[in-house]
Motif scaffolding. Structure first.
Motif, PDB file in Angstrom:
ATOM      1  N   GLY A   1      39.798   9.003 -17.118  1.00  0.00           N
ATOM      2  CA  GLY A   1      38.855   7.900 -17.260  1.00  0.00           C
ATOM      3  C   GLY A   1      37.946   7.824 -16.048  1.00  0.00           C
ATOM      4  N   SER A   2      37.566   6.619 -15.665  1.00  0.00           N
ATOM      5  CA  SER A   2      36.601   6.427 -14.590  1.00  0.00           C
ATOM      6  C   SER A   2      37.052   7.099 -13.294  1.00  0.00           C
ATOM      7  N   ARG A   3      36.130   7.742 -12.638  1.00  0.00           N
ATOM      8  CA  ARG A   3      36.291   8.436 -11.357  1.00  0.00           C
ATOM      9  C   ARG A   3      37.108   9.725 -11.442  1.00  0.00           C
ATOM     10  N   GLY A   4      37.531  10.081 -12.641  1.00  0.00           N
ATOM     11  CA  GLY A   4      38.237  11.339 -12.802  1.00  0.00           C
ATOM     12  C   GLY A   4      37.635  12.224 -13.877  1.00  0.00           C
ATOM     13  N   ASP A   5      36.944  11.609 -14.834  1.00  0.00           N
ATOM     14  CA  ASP A   5      36.535  12.264 -16.069  1.00  0.00           C
ATOM     15  C   ASP A   5      35.731  13.546 -15.914  1.00  0.00           C
ATOM     16  N   SER A   6      34.557  13.447 -15.320  1.00  0.00           N
ATOM     17  CA  SER A   6      33.619  14.572 -15.382  1.00  0.00           C
ATOM     18  C   SER A   6      33.965  15.718 -14.434  1.00  0.00           C
ATOM     19  N   TYR A   7      34.976  15.563 -13.573  1.00  0.00           N
ATOM     20  CA  TYR A   7      35.459  16.714 -12.812  1.00  0.00           C
ATOM     21  C   TYR A   7      35.880  17.824 -13.775  1.00  0.00           C
ATOM     22  N   TYR A   8      36.644  17.457 -14.788  1.00  0.00           N
ATOM     23  CA  TYR A   8      37.149  18.440 -15.746  1.00  0.00           C
ATOM     24  C   TYR A   8      36.017  18.963 -16.635  1.00  0.00           C
TER      25      TYR A   8
ATOM     26  N   ILE B   1      38.582  11.210  -2.926  1.00  0.00           N
ATOM     27  CA  ILE B   1      38.684  12.292  -1.949  1.00  0.00           C
ATOM     28  C   ILE B   1      37.836  11.937  -0.731  1.00  0.00           C
ATOM     29  N   GLN B   2      38.340  12.265   0.456  1.00  0.00           N
ATOM     30  CA  GLN B   2      37.616  11.995   1.689  1.00  0.00           C
ATOM     31  C   GLN B   2      36.596  13.113   1.954  1.00  0.00           C
ATOM     32  N   PRO B   3      35.323  12.773   2.151  1.00  0.00           N
ATOM     33  CA  PRO B   3      34.284  13.802   2.312  1.00  0.00           C
ATOM     34  C   PRO B   3      34.467  14.699   3.537  1.00  0.00           C
ATOM     35  N   ASP B   4      34.936  14.151   4.632  1.00  0.00           N
ATOM     36  CA  ASP B   4      34.989  14.925   5.874  1.00  0.00           C
ATOM     37  C   ASP B   4      36.213  15.825   5.978  1.00  0.00           C
ATOM     38  N   THR B   5      37.257  15.503   5.223  1.00  0.00           N
ATOM     39  CA  THR B   5      38.485  16.294   5.327  1.00  0.00           C
ATOM     40  C   THR B   5      38.883  16.972   4.019  1.00  0.00           C
ATOM     41  N   ALA B   6      38.245  16.580   2.921  1.00  0.00           N
ATOM     42  CA  ALA B   6      38.585  17.105   1.593  1.00  0.00           C
ATOM     43  C   ALA B   6      40.048  16.883   1.259  1.00  0.00           C
ATOM     44  N   THR B   7      40.583  15.767   1.711  1.00  0.00           N
ATOM     45  CA  THR B   7      41.948  15.390   1.352  1.00  0.00           C
ATOM     46  C   THR B   7      41.895  14.268   0.324  1.00  0.00           C
ATOM     47  N   PHE B   8      42.783  14.345  -0.660  1.00  0.00           N
ATOM     48  CA  PHE B   8      42.805  13.317  -1.689  1.00  0.00           C
ATOM     49  C   PHE B   8      43.337  12.010  -1.121  1.00  0.00           C
ATOM     50  N   GLN B   9      42.778  10.923  -1.593  1.00  0.00           N
ATOM     51  CA  GLN B   9      43.220   9.601  -1.166  1.00  0.00           C
ATOM     52  C   GLN B   9      43.894   8.919  -2.352  1.00  0.00           C
ATOM     53  N   GLY B  10      45.129   8.519  -2.190  1.00  0.00           N
ATOM     54  CA  GLY B  10      45.869   7.925  -3.287  1.00  0.00           C
ATOM     55  C   GLY B  10      46.379   8.993  -4.246  1.00  0.00           C
ATOM     56  N   LYS B  11      47.040   8.542  -5.301  1.00  0.00           N
ATOM     57  CA  LYS B  11      47.668   9.484  -6.238  1.00  0.00           C
ATOM     58  C   LYS B  11      47.254   9.258  -7.691  1.00  0.00           C
ATOM     59  N   ILE B  12      46.349   8.329  -7.932  1.00  0.00           N
ATOM     60  CA  ILE B  12      45.976   8.011  -9.319  1.00  0.00           C
ATOM     61  C   ILE B  12      45.328   9.223  -9.979  1.00  0.00           C
ATOM     62  N   ILE B  13      45.831   9.586 -11.147  1.00  0.00           N
ATOM     63  CA  ILE B  13      45.278  10.699 -11.926  1.00  0.00           C
ATOM     64  C   ILE B  13      44.939  10.195 -13.320  1.00  0.00           C
TER      65      ILE B  13
ATOM     66  N   ALA C   1      42.097  21.895  -1.662  1.00  0.00           N
ATOM     67  CA  ALA C   1      42.991  20.733  -1.657  1.00  0.00           C
ATOM     68  C   ALA C   1      44.204  20.942  -2.557  1.00  0.00           C
ATOM     69  N   ASN C   2      44.183  22.007  -3.363  1.00  0.00           N
ATOM     70  CA  ASN C   2      45.340  22.432  -4.148  1.00  0.00           C
ATOM     71  C   ASN C   2      45.892  21.329  -5.048  1.00  0.00           C
ATOM     72  N   PRO C   3      45.098  20.852  -5.996  1.00  0.00           N
ATOM     73  CA  PRO C   3      45.622  19.834  -6.922  1.00  0.00           C
ATOM     74  C   PRO C   3      46.759  20.391  -7.774  1.00  0.00           C
ATOM     75  N   GLN C   4      47.819  19.644  -7.891  1.00  0.00           N
ATOM     76  CA  GLN C   4      48.991  20.102  -8.628  1.00  0.00           C
ATOM     77  C   GLN C   4      48.686  20.193 -10.121  1.00  0.00           C
ATOM     78  N   ASP C   5      48.993  21.330 -10.707  1.00  0.00           N
ATOM     79  CA  ASP C   5      48.772  21.587 -12.137  1.00  0.00           C
ATOM     80  C   ASP C   5      47.322  21.338 -12.545  1.00  0.00           C
ATOM     81  N   GLY C   6      46.394  21.473 -11.597  1.00  0.00           N
ATOM     82  CA  GLY C   6      44.978  21.337 -11.900  1.00  0.00           C
ATOM     83  C   GLY C   6      44.494  19.919 -12.082  1.00  0.00           C
ATOM     84  N   LEU C   7      45.347  18.915 -11.835  1.00  0.00           N
ATOM     85  CA  LEU C   7      44.983  17.513 -12.030  1.00  0.00           C
ATOM     86  C   LEU C   7      44.671  16.869 -10.683  1.00  0.00           C
ATOM     87  N   VAL C   8      43.500  16.241 -10.570  1.00  0.00           N
ATOM     88  CA  VAL C   8      43.050  15.734  -9.279  1.00  0.00           C
ATOM     89  C   VAL C   8      43.172  14.222  -9.190  1.00  0.00           C
ATOM     90  N   PRO C   9      43.636  13.675  -8.064  1.00  0.00           N
ATOM     91  CA  PRO C   9      43.523  12.240  -7.820  1.00  0.00           C
ATOM     92  C   PRO C   9      42.056  11.822  -7.809  1.00  0.00           C
TER      93      PRO C   9
END
Length: 641
Positions: free
Chosen positions: A286-293, A271-283, A260-268
């Motif tokens: 905190g919640s829903r982003g934390d433990s990825y890193y 993410i949609q399970p069937d297409t692996a495309t990010f939904q929205g742009k919130i980075i 999905a090529n997150p810009q500068d390693g930061l992910v929204p």
């Protein structure tokens, strides 16, 4: 005892051997000197002797040195006392229940049958604190009453980190196959969540059918953090069982995220399970982003897979470039949020959840070694030094989120930092964010920073926070058989605060565990940062010198730190519709050691060829029920009333 026999005294202890036989003349001289003193002189001498003795008692028992081993042992034991108070009240009034309300002393399950939400999540804490009797009761419940074979939808992420993680860490610490058998049963139930078009796990999975279920909100998207915070658990399960499929499923998620090529390693954060495309742009972290890193780093630490170190370093550079800001007037470092993606204005809002990152930065720089040792290695770089600086600054900020709060000295769920040059305070708290769920992230970072730097201030900060929790979250109402217990708060700015009738399982499995470890100097080597890696629920797993299975994918080229796109080398997934699979589920683990038996060899081969675990045909899953995530939403909603 060795004795010395004399003609005058038979059997006197050895230390009497050199005792003078006649000292009456010496005693007489001392008495004469004392009588020669004036009354005032005698009073002064008595006063001095009394003062010295009194000061010695105070120093030993009341005000010991902050560097004394005794004070930290006492504080560690006090944490254990608080844990046992919470545990004992739960066992008396809510035993076996998934949710416990300490104020009303009532428990309930999230489904028709218990999932072990509190018991399983606390197993390794019981082991750490040497609670032998309590552990025997918990083990018996796990062996005889825990059963995941019923029609119920569970949150994939929460069930993986708390239940699967709890069982696996209990096995790691005890080498008891009871926990591994239950872990394998649960792993086989959860693996169906990964059967999406791109291998991104669905938000939920039905325990009976093993079928993954898209989120009933957010247009079916999965939380990015939740989808990428199951890897440590399934990789460890793969290592224990020898079943590579668990490893492949976990790896496929990370491959799709990288595609999905997150810009500068930061992910929204969606993410949609069937297409692996990010939904929205919130980075955000905190919640829903934390433990990825967090899991980028910890996957590297767990199995030394370089691809995750590359992704982690890219993300750290992105965090430093886009999210780091400083407050006024005290120049506190915080990590803001990008509500509309990179390039949009930075929000000064920061969740308490972000406070895990201080420990993450320190762990990333040293890989668990103490700073003095790590910084002398030939591999130490200016980049690692910068990571340590970020670790210290962010952890200090998170301490101030407690220390600077009027009322209780406890952190709210969210703060908003001030960057106005005319500001007087570094942050403010919105009315809807004043609750405290006894979260572990700050004390988690205090633990990492103390173990890595040896700076005692992190222990002192942790003790201050712990004392405020004990003072303000303790519930003392109830009958004669009630134990003191601890609950969440609605408003940390009030003294006394209003309470929320809920105890999260992470109060026992994370918060008190990290505090105990912070004050402990005698833990088993399996808990050492150099030997283990903690999952996001504070369950320890072992490190591998090399991965037991191949990574299965890689990034081409080297990370340059500029966020440029990496070319990918991709293996095409082998997916088959779940509905077409009619083979019986994988046979559970034998009671001896977990190895594939001859009877299951054919099934195991079929599984590997399919690329996924077979799932038996089952009725359509029921609508989403009371899951862990909805319970949290309910608690927060209650707090906002």
């Amino acid at each position: 005892m060795s004795t010395w026999k004399s003609k005058q005294n038979v059997g006197l202890p050895l230390y009497y051997k050199d005792k003078p036989q006649n000292n009456s003349s010496q005693i007489s001289r001392v008495r004469g000197l004392w009588r020669a003193l004036s009354k005032t002189q005698r009073l002064v001498i008595k006063g001095v002797v009394f003062f010295v003795a009194f000061y010695a008692l105070l120093s030993r028992y009341v005000f010991p040195s902050k560097n004394s081993t005794d004070i930290w042992t006492a504080r560690r034991n006090r944490v254990k006392d608080v844990f046992l108070e919470s545990w004992s009240d739960y066992t008396r009034h809510g035993w076996g229940k998934d949710v416990y309300r300490p104020v009303s002393q009532q428990g309930r399950n999230m489904g028709r049958f218990p999932l072990g939400w509190i018991i399983v999540d606390s197993l390794d804490t019981l082991m750490l604190m040497n609670c032998e009797e309590e552990l025997r009761e918990a083990r018996s419940w796990v062996a005889n009453e825990l059963n995941y074979d019923f029609d119920y939808n569970v949150n994939t992420f929460e069930t993986t980190i708390r239940m699967l993680g709890g069982l696996l860490s209990a096995h790691y610490l005890s080498e008891d196959d009871v926990y591994l058998e239950q872990a394998t049963k649960l792993g086989n139930k959860l693996i169906g969540a990964f059967d999406s078009g791109k291998g991104i796990p669905y938000a939920s999975v039905n325990l009976k059918s093993g079928k993954g279920i898209p989120s009933h909100v957010d247009r079916g998207a999965s939380s990015t953090a939740e989808a990428t915070t199951v890897q440590l658990e399934f990789k460890y399960l793969a290592q224990l069982t020898g079943e590579e499929l668990y490893w492949q499923k976990a790896e496929r998620v990370m491959q799709s995220l990288n595609e999905a090529n997150p810009q500068d390693g930061l992910v929204p954060i969606y993410i949609q399970p069937d297409t692996a495309t990010f939904q929205g742009k919130i980075i955000r972290l905190g919640s829903r982003g934390d433990s990825y890193y967090e899991y980028l780093l910890k996957q590297y630490i767990q199995s030394r897979e370089q691809v995750y170190l590359e992704m982690y370093l890219e993300a750290v550079a992105g965090i430093r470039k886009h999210l780091v800001r400083y407050s006024t007037p005290n120049h506190l470092m915080f990590l803001g949020e990008l509500d509309r993606g990179i390039g949009s204005p930075l929000s000064n809002k920061m969740d308490h959840l972000v406070c895990f990152a201080g420990g993450m930065f320190a762990l990333g720089a040293t890989e668990g070694l103490d700073y003095e040792t790590a910084s002398k290695l030939s591999t130490w770089t200016e980049e690692k030094e910068q990571q340590m600086t970020m670790a210290k600054e962010l952890t200090h900020t998170c301490y101030r989120m407690y220390h600077d709060v009027p009322g209780t000295g406890l952190s709210p769920e969210i703060v908003v930092f001030k960057t106005d040059v005319n500001g007087k305070d570094d942050f403010f708290i919105k009315n809807a964010d004043k609750h405290n769920l006894q979260r572990p992230e700050t004390v988690e970072s205090l633990y990492y920073l103390y173990k890595i730097t040896g700076d005692i201030k992190y222990r002192e900060w942790g003790w201050e926070i712990f004392e405020n929790w004990v003072k303000y979250t303790k519930v003392t109402t109830g009958g004669k058989d009630s134990f003191p217990r601890y609950t969440s708060l609605k408003d940390v700015t009030m003294d006394p605060p209003r309470m929320i009738d809920n105890m999260e399982s992470f109060w026992l499995s994370e918060t008190l565990k990290y505090l105990y470890l912070l004050f402990d100097d005698e833990t088993d080597p399996k808990w050492d940062l150099e030997n283990s890696v903690f999952n996001t629920e504070a369950h320890p797993f072992p490190r591998y010198s090399k991965p037991p299975f191949p990574t299965g994918w890689r990034r081409q080229g080297e990370f340059e730190g500029d966020g440029s796109k990496q070319e990918q080398e991709i293996e095409e997934p082998k997916e088959k519709p779940v509905a077409e699979q009619v083979v019986e589920p994988v046979v559970d683990v034998p009671e001896a050691k977990l190895k594939a038996s001859q009877d299951n060899a054919a099934v195991a081969d079929a599984i590997k060829q399919k690329g996924e675990l077979p799932v038996a045909k089952q009725p359509v899953a029921k609508p989403l029920n009371e899951q862990a995530d909805s319970i949290k939403e309910e608690i927060v909603a209650e707090a906002q009333v």
